[in-house]
Design a protein around this motif. Sequence first.
Motif, PDB file in Angstrom:
ATOM      1  N   GLN A   1      -0.092   0.892  -0.318  1.00 36.38           N
ATOM      2  CA  GLN A   1      -0.612   1.811  -0.972  1.00 36.38           C
ATOM      3  C   GLN A   1      -1.816   1.344  -1.347  1.00 36.38           C
ATOM      4  O   GLN A   1      -3.061   1.985  -1.405  1.00 36.38           O
ATOM      5  N   ARG A   2      -1.976   0.266  -1.944  1.00 33.36           N
ATOM      6  CA  ARG A   2      -3.196  -0.627  -2.694  1.00 33.36           C
ATOM      7  C   ARG A   2      -4.107  -0.630  -1.975  1.00 33.36           C
ATOM      8  O   ARG A   2      -5.478  -0.403  -2.291  1.00 33.36           O
ATOM      9  N   VAL A  10     -10.642   5.177  -3.981  1.00 32.00           N
ATOM     10  CA  VAL A  10      -9.874   5.639  -5.188  1.00 32.00           C
ATOM     11  C   VAL A  10      -9.797   5.003  -6.501  1.00 32.00           C
ATOM     12  O   VAL A  10      -9.852   5.472  -7.250  1.00 32.00           O
ATOM     13  N   VAL A  11     -10.019   3.614  -6.397  1.00 33.43           N
ATOM     14  CA  VAL A  11      -9.725   2.660  -7.431  1.00 33.43           C
ATOM     15  C   VAL A  11     -11.172   2.376  -7.864  1.00 33.43           C
ATOM     16  O   VAL A  11     -11.685   1.853  -7.005  1.00 33.43           O
ATOM     17  N   GLU A  12     -11.486   2.702  -9.097  1.00 33.00           N
ATOM     18  CA  GLU A  12     -12.899   2.272  -9.620  1.00 33.00           C
ATOM     19  C   GLU A  12     -12.726   0.689  -9.930  1.00 33.00           C
ATOM     20  O   GLU A  12     -11.690   0.327 -10.384  1.00 33.00           O
ATOM     21  N   GLY A  13     -13.984   0.247  -9.850  1.00 32.06           N
ATOM     22  CA  GLY A  13     -14.199  -1.202 -10.404  1.00 32.06           C
ATOM     23  C   GLY A  13     -14.695  -2.065  -9.402  1.00 32.06           C
ATOM     24  O   GLY A  13     -15.632  -1.527  -8.644  1.00 32.06           O
ATOM     25  N   PHE A  14     -14.349  -3.379  -9.247  1.00 35.23           N
ATOM     26  CA  PHE A  14     -15.094  -4.367  -8.507  1.00 35.23           C
ATOM     27  C   PHE A  14     -15.018  -3.886  -6.989  1.00 35.23           C
ATOM     28  O   PHE A  14     -16.153  -3.818  -5.950  1.00 35.23           O
ATOM     29  N   VAL A  20     -15.923  -3.352  -1.113  1.00 35.31           N
ATOM     30  CA  VAL A  20     -14.900  -4.412  -0.845  1.00 35.31           C
ATOM     31  C   VAL A  20     -13.800  -3.755  -0.329  1.00 35.31           C
ATOM     32  O   VAL A  20     -12.943  -3.172  -0.877  1.00 35.31           O
ATOM     33  N   ASP A  21     -13.338  -3.766   0.959  1.00 33.97           N
ATOM     34  CA  ASP A  21     -12.225  -2.709   1.396  1.00 33.97           C
ATOM     35  C   ASP A  21     -11.689  -3.526   2.673  1.00 33.97           C
ATOM     36  O   ASP A  21     -10.879  -2.599   3.420  1.00 33.97           O
ATOM     37  N   LEU A  64      -7.223  -7.062   8.525  1.00 33.59           N
ATOM     38  CA  LEU A  64      -5.667  -7.102   8.668  1.00 33.59           C
ATOM     39  C   LEU A  64      -4.943  -5.965   8.444  1.00 33.59           C
ATOM     40  O   LEU A  64      -3.629  -5.569   8.668  1.00 33.59           O
ATOM     41  N   TYR A  65      -5.652  -4.877   7.731  1.00 31.76           N
ATOM     42  CA  TYR A  65      -4.906  -3.602   7.543  1.00 31.76           C
ATOM     43  C   TYR A  65      -4.132  -2.959   8.500  1.00 31.76           C
ATOM     44  O   TYR A  65      -2.791  -2.581   8.199  1.00 31.76           O
TER      45      TYR A  65
END
Length: 69
Positions: A1-2, A10-14, A20-21, A64-65
């Motif tokens: 999920q993360r 979906v996640v704000e920040g760095f 970076v995905d 590796l996702y």
Amino acid sequence: QRIWQHKNKVVEGFTSAYSVDRLVWYELHETIESAIKREKAIKEWHRKWKLRLIEKMNPEWQDLYESII
């Protein structure tokens, strides 16, 4: 999920600020507590140590996702 959250911004920040995905390294843990403890320890490491850890598992830096879903 993360990982999905990071890939879809979906996640704000760095991770969203610097796009970076890619998942290039991971560890499995029995408990969330042990995972958090390990994450905090690694954050204190020198960059060179982190790069060595990644390249030991994934020398080509492949995403590796897909291999874990």
